[in-house]
Motif scaffolding. Structure first.
Motif, short mmCIF file in Angstrom:
data_model
loop_
_atom_site.label_atom_id
_atom_site.label_comp_id
_atom_site.label_asym_id
_atom_site.label_seq_id
_atom_site.Cartn_x
_atom_site.Cartn_y
_atom_site.Cartn_z
N UNK A 1 0.98 -1.23 0.02
CA UNK A 1 0.00 -0.04 0.04
C UNK A 1 0.87 1.27 0.02
N UNK A 2 1.92 1.21 0.80
CA UNK A 2 2.79 2.65 0.79
C UNK A 2 3.56 2.60 -0.45
N UNK A 3 4.21 1.44 -1.25
CA UNK A 3 4.83 1.69 -2.60
C UNK A 3 4.04 2.45 -3.35
N UNK A 4 2.74 2.24 -3.73
CA UNK A 4 1.89 3.02 -4.85
C UNK A 4 2.05 4.62 -4.48
N UNK A 5 1.63 4.74 -3.04
CA UNK A 5 1.73 6.07 -2.62
C UNK A 5 3.18 6.77 -2.71
N UNK A 6 4.00 6.26 -2.53
CA UNK A 6 5.40 6.85 -2.71
C UNK A 6 5.81 7.11 -4.12
N UNK A 7 5.28 6.26 -4.84
CA UNK A 7 5.48 6.14 -6.29
C UNK A 7 5.05 7.38 -7.05
N UNK A 8 3.41 7.86 -6.45
CA UNK A 8 2.75 8.85 -6.75
C UNK A 8 3.33 10.05 -6.32
N UNK A 10 6.60 10.62 -5.83
CA UNK A 10 7.78 11.07 -6.64
C UNK A 10 7.44 11.43 -7.92
N UNK A 11 6.23 10.98 -8.61
CA UNK A 11 5.90 11.44 -9.86
C UNK A 11 5.24 13.10 -9.80
N UNK A 12 4.70 13.37 -8.54
CA UNK A 12 4.08 14.69 -8.29
C UNK A 12 5.43 15.62 -8.15
N UNK A 13 6.21 15.06 -7.36
CA UNK A 13 7.50 16.14 -7.14
C UNK A 13 8.11 16.14 -8.34
N UNK A 14 8.39 15.11 -9.26
CA UNK A 14 8.94 15.43 -10.36
C UNK A 14 8.13 16.23 -11.52
N UNK A 15 7.06 16.24 -11.45
CA UNK A 15 6.24 17.29 -12.32
C UNK A 15 6.28 18.65 -11.66
N UNK A 16 6.12 18.68 -10.57
CA UNK A 16 6.15 20.26 -10.13
C UNK A 16 7.67 20.66 -10.08
N UNK A 17 8.68 19.92 -10.21
CA UNK A 17 10.06 20.36 -10.43
C UNK A 17 10.33 20.67 -11.93
N UNK A 18 9.79 19.88 -12.78
CA UNK A 18 9.71 20.29 -14.06
C UNK A 18 8.94 21.24 -14.48
N UNK A 19 8.05 21.69 -13.79
CA UNK A 19 7.12 22.82 -13.96
C UNK A 19 7.89 24.02 -13.75
N UNK A 20 8.52 24.11 -12.64
CA UNK A 20 9.21 25.21 -11.91
C UNK A 20 10.44 25.45 -13.01
N UNK A 21 10.99 24.27 -13.61
CA UNK A 21 12.11 24.29 -14.44
C UNK A 21 11.87 25.08 -15.66
N UNK A 22 10.51 24.89 -15.96
CA UNK A 22 10.04 25.38 -17.40
C UNK A 22 9.82 26.78 -17.22
N UNK A 23 9.34 27.31 -16.11
CA UNK A 23 8.87 28.45 -15.98
C UNK A 23 10.18 29.59 -15.94
N UNK A 24 11.10 28.90 -15.01
CA UNK A 24 12.37 29.72 -14.81
C UNK A 24 13.28 29.90 -16.28
N UNK A 25 13.20 28.66 -17.05
CA UNK A 25 13.82 29.05 -18.41
C UNK A 25 13.16 29.85 -19.19
#
Length: 112
Positions: A1-8, A10-25
């Motif tokens: 149960x904890x593994x899908x939550x942690x994977x989700x 991680x995906x959300x954190x990567x998406x936010x980091x990518x969004x921030x990177x695109x805005x900064x660029x």
């Protein structure tokens, strides 16, 4: 149960980091271009040379040591010497700037 939550998470954190990177660029690309050339003093010479004007001519600080003044004078004179197709007027102003910075001022002002 904890593994899908942690994977989700991680995906959300990567998406936010990518969004921030695109805005900064995009912000970086939209900024106005910065001139790569150094800004030089725009204006004529004053009737009596001040220490500030002398420092601007030689490209040094007003409280520079005598050795720095002599080094800067030599560097500027190499580029503007009358024997090397330079101007006599500029050479006299450079020499006057060196004299002002070293404290050897003449009360009469400029030669021209």
């Amino acid at each position: 149960m904890a593994t899908p939550f942690l994977a989700g998470l991680a995906v959300a954190a990567a998406a936010l980091a990518g969004r921030y990177g695109i805005q900064a660029w995009q912000t970086f690309k939209a900024r106005p271009p910065k001139p790569r050339m150094r800004k030089f003093y725009e204006g004529g010479f004053q009737p009596t040379m001040t220490k500030r004007e002398a420092a601007l001519i030689l490209g040094i600080r007003e409280n520079a040591t005598p050795d720095k003044v002599k080094e800067a004078h030599r560097r500027v004179m190499v580029a503007n010497h009358p024997d090397a197709a330079g101007s006599h007027y500029l050479a006299s102003k450079i020499n006057e700037a060196k004299d002002v910075m070293l404290g050897k001022t003449k009360s009469s002002g400029s030669a021209f």
